[in-house]
Design a protein around this motif. Structure first.
Motif, mmCIF file in Angstrom:
data_model
loop_
_atom_site.group_PDB
_atom_site.id
_atom_site.type_symbol
_atom_site.label_atom_id
_atom_site.label_comp_id
_atom_site.label_asym_id
_atom_site.label_seq_id
_atom_site.Cartn_x
_atom_site.Cartn_y
_atom_site.Cartn_z
ATOM 1 N N GLN A 148 -3.202 46.759 -20.402
ATOM 2 C CA GLN A 148 -2.863 45.239 -19.642
ATOM 3 C C GLN A 148 -2.682 45.503 -18.732
ATOM 4 O OE1 GLN A 148 -3.000 42.944 -23.120
ATOM 5 N NE2 GLN A 148 -5.710 42.513 -23.546
ATOM 6 N N PHE A 149 -0.943 46.251 -18.865
ATOM 7 C CA PHE A 149 -0.062 46.191 -17.594
ATOM 8 C C PHE A 149 -0.316 47.386 -16.859
ATOM 9 C CE2 PHE A 149 3.565 47.624 -15.299
ATOM 10 C CZ PHE A 149 4.123 46.965 -15.346
ATOM 11 N N GLY A 150 -1.677 48.026 -17.068
ATOM 12 C CA GLY A 150 -1.747 49.363 -16.414
ATOM 13 C C GLY A 150 -2.310 49.250 -15.371
ATOM 14 N N ILE A 151 -3.459 48.401 -15.675
ATOM 15 C CA ILE A 151 -4.802 47.927 -15.260
ATOM 16 C C ILE A 151 -4.186 47.372 -13.951
ATOM 17 C CG2 ILE A 151 -5.583 45.557 -15.990
ATOM 18 C CD1 ILE A 151 -7.695 49.066 -14.200
ATOM 19 N N ALA A 152 -3.186 46.313 -14.897
ATOM 20 C CA ALA A 152 -2.332 45.439 -13.812
ATOM 21 C C ALA A 152 -1.669 46.129 -12.379
ATOM 22 C CB ALA A 152 -1.816 44.645 -14.065
ATOM 23 N N HIS B 11 -4.038 59.292 -24.180
ATOM 24 C CA HIS B 11 -3.869 57.725 -23.049
ATOM 25 C C HIS B 11 -2.597 57.789 -22.310
ATOM 26 C CE1 HIS B 11 -3.014 57.104 -27.360
ATOM 27 N NE2 HIS B 11 -1.924 56.605 -26.885
ATOM 28 N N GLY B 12 -2.101 58.972 -21.676
ATOM 29 C CA GLY B 12 -0.709 58.584 -21.213
ATOM 30 C C GLY B 12 -1.006 58.407 -19.689
ATOM 31 N N MET B 13 -1.982 58.320 -18.773
ATOM 32 C CA MET B 13 -2.010 59.004 -17.657
ATOM 33 C C MET B 13 -2.084 57.295 -17.011
ATOM 34 S SD MET B 13 -1.869 60.006 -14.252
ATOM 35 C CE MET B 13 -2.606 61.588 -14.416
ATOM 36 N N GLN B 14 -3.126 56.293 -18.455
ATOM 37 C CA GLN B 14 -3.147 55.438 -18.371
ATOM 38 C C GLN B 14 -2.375 54.051 -18.662
ATOM 39 O OE1 GLN B 14 -6.132 53.871 -21.495
ATOM 40 N NE2 GLN B 14 -5.858 55.923 -21.898
ATOM 41 N N HIS B 15 -1.414 54.392 -19.030
ATOM 42 C CA HIS B 15 -0.107 53.036 -19.623
ATOM 43 C C HIS B 15 1.175 54.005 -19.181
ATOM 44 C CE1 HIS B 15 -1.926 52.930 -23.146
ATOM 45 N NE2 HIS B 15 -2.208 52.168 -22.973
ATOM 46 N N ALA B 16 0.969 55.450 -17.696
ATOM 47 C CA ALA B 16 2.363 55.854 -17.287
ATOM 48 C C ALA B 16 3.273 54.142 -16.869
ATOM 49 C CB ALA B 16 2.326 56.879 -16.482
ATOM 50 N N ALA B 17 2.232 53.357 -16.193
ATOM 51 C CA ALA B 17 2.968 52.256 -15.045
ATOM 52 C C ALA B 17 4.128 51.951 -16.398
ATOM 53 C CB ALA B 17 2.024 51.397 -14.651
ATOM 54 N N GLY B 18 3.315 51.282 -17.492
ATOM 55 C CA GLY B 18 3.462 50.142 -18.532
ATOM 56 C C GLY B 18 5.253 51.170 -19.103
ATOM 57 N N ALA B 19 5.060 52.534 -19.539
ATOM 58 C CA ALA B 19 5.602 52.958 -20.783
ATOM 59 C C ALA B 19 6.411 53.493 -19.536
ATOM 60 C CB ALA B 19 5.231 54.646 -21.508
ATOM 61 N N GLY B 20 7.055 53.574 -18.090
ATOM 62 C CA GLY B 20 7.965 54.221 -17.686
ATOM 63 C C GLY B 20 8.987 52.731 -17.050
ATOM 64 N N LEU B 21 8.050 51.399 -16.868
ATOM 65 C CA LEU B 21 8.838 50.487 -17.774
ATOM 66 C C LEU B 21 9.548 49.950 -18.242
ATOM 67 C CD1 LEU B 21 9.657 47.450 -15.496
ATOM 68 C CD2 LEU B 21 7.846 46.966 -15.989
ATOM 69 N N ALA B 22 9.517 50.540 -19.065
ATOM 70 C CA ALA B 22 9.784 49.743 -20.677
ATOM 71 C C ALA B 22 11.135 50.694 -20.935
ATOM 72 C CB ALA B 22 9.138 50.053 -21.678
ATOM 73 N N LEU B 23 10.742 52.172 -20.282
ATOM 74 C CA LEU B 23 12.350 53.022 -21.162
ATOM 75 C C LEU B 23 12.508 52.307 -20.028
ATOM 76 C CD1 LEU B 23 13.319 55.509 -22.611
ATOM 77 C CD2 LEU B 23 11.564 56.862 -20.810
ATOM 78 N N ALA B 24 12.677 52.462 -19.200
ATOM 79 C CA ALA B 24 14.008 52.525 -17.872
ATOM 80 C C ALA B 24 14.388 50.688 -18.148
ATOM 81 C CB ALA B 24 13.279 51.682 -16.472
#
Length: 389
Positions: free
Chosen positions: A66-70, A342-355
């Motif tokens: 959901q974060f990723g599509i936005a 399913h990494g490409m679709q989750h990269a934006a949210g995962a990168g933010l969460a880790l940061a």
């Protein structure tokens, strides 16, 4: 070499996204990406089928999507540069999972999870499927699950390059080298040894090494159950159009979606040994596979295989879910690994969460606590059942 506040091993989409968010949240942070394959010829980021869905069975994955599509819908606002506009070609025709009668209970259970998490999905019976997709044979299908919005596909390599270029514009350095060892004590990583002979001191270390994440973790004496799992993608031509074609997941296990004027398709691999060469496995394309495709989509009886490529899933063999966050003992070692396809679709949210985890002590925007490393230590798997291929 100059000490870096953060060293990120791997500058694929996970490393690039983490670097982007770190330097966006804290401008001036000294972040160094280390990458041995700067042409990204073996990177999953370059070889991904680059699709996005909300039809998972773990709510945390739905939240990431959901974060990723936005983010994808507004990628130009986030990542655009004056000399590098972002064009991802995002399309949202949905995912369509088909179920035989014996598979409907599992599909309904997944549907409940998805609806409770706010996913825009619908269950369709055979007649509704025929009306929506007249080119689709559903005579043996009992039920379908369709993503009505927020699901589709995009240009994954373009997203990766946009993250990378924006991060570097924000001051991130990329070093063309290879990590060969990690200096560490019982509680922290102190330096990164490189193939060039240099050692790079670091304040924090991020393992974003994709399919090779297990090898990097082992340099610090950490066991991370990540394997390079080869997947072959076939490019097909079809003489007839398939109007409104979604990303289709067949009950037999194969998937298919449009890609420009072609279709691309893949299935469960015939060889499952880790680290197989990145060459297409043509044994996966046989008369049985062709017959299965033609059964489901009669127009594909006249298809032609144009070409094929192979890429790696960074497969988490423990539970098919990502490992994100700090190591419990090596307090400055962080993971963003094991997305299992399913990494490409989750990269934006995962990168933010880790940061956020690294800078603020915990993820703020998306709750990813359950994806932490501790579950590996405690033998507490969080199993994702909707892994494609």
């Amino acid at each position: 070499m100059r000490r870096a506040d953060v060293v990120i091993v791997g500058s694929g989409v996970m490393g690039a996204a983490t670097a982007y968010w770190l330097t966006r949240l804290q401008p001036g942070l000294k972040v160094t990406l280390i990458e041995s394959d700067t042409r990204y010829e073996k990177a999953s980021s370059s070889l991904s089928a680059s699709s996005i869905r909300q039809q998972f069975t773990c709510p945390v994955n739905i939240r990431l999507s959901q974060f990723g599509i936005a983010f994808l819908r507004e990628a130009e606002q986030h990542l655009g540069l004056p000399d590098h506009p972002v064009a991802l070609g995002l399309q949202e025709p949905g995912y369509l999972y088909l179920a035989l009668p014996e598979q409907t209970a599992a599909l309904r259970t997944a549907h409940q999870i998805q609806k409770q998490a706010g996913a825009d999905v619908a269950l369709l019976g055979p007649e509704a499927l025929r009306q929506r997709y007249p080119w689709l044979n559903v005579d043996d299908v009992a039920l379908g699950s369709l993503g009505l919005s927020g699901e589709g596909w995009f240009d994954g390599p373009a997203l990766h390059q946009a993250f990378l270029k924006k991060a570097m514009a924000q001051g991130v350095q990329r070093l063309h080298d290879r990590v060969v060892d990690l200096d560490h004590t019982a509680t922290q990583i102190t330096g990164v040894r490189l193939a060039s002979g240099s050692t790079l001191p670091c304040g924090q270390l991020v393992n974003a090494a994709g399919p090779w994440g297990g090898e990097v973790a082992a340099m610090a004496g950490v066991q991370l159950p990540i394997e390079a799992a080869r997947r072959t993608v076939f490019v097909l031509s079809c003489p007839e159009p398939l109007p409104q074609c979604p990303l289709l997941i067949d009950p037999s296990g194969w998937w298919l979606r449009p890609e420009g004027r072609f279709l691309i398709s893949g299935s469960e691999p015939t060889q499952t040994e880790p680290g197989l060469p990145l060459e297409p496995d043509w044994a996966e394309w046989n008369d049985e596979q062709w017959a299965s495709l033609a059964h489901r989509i009669p127009a594909l009886a006249a298809l032609r295989v144009e070409r094929a490529w192979a890429g790696y899933y960074e497969m988490n063999t423990f539970d098919h879910n990502a490992v994100i966050g700090p190591h419990p003992d090596l307090h400055n070692l962080y993971f963003i690994n094991g997305f299992s396809g399913h990494g490409m679709q989750h990269a934006a949210g995962a990168g933010l969460a880790l940061a956020e985890w690294m800078l603020q002590g915990q993820a703020q925007t998306i709750d990813l606590q359950e994806l932490g490393f501790e579950r590996l230590v405690q033998n507490r798997p969080l199993r994702e059942l909707a892994v494609i291929g």
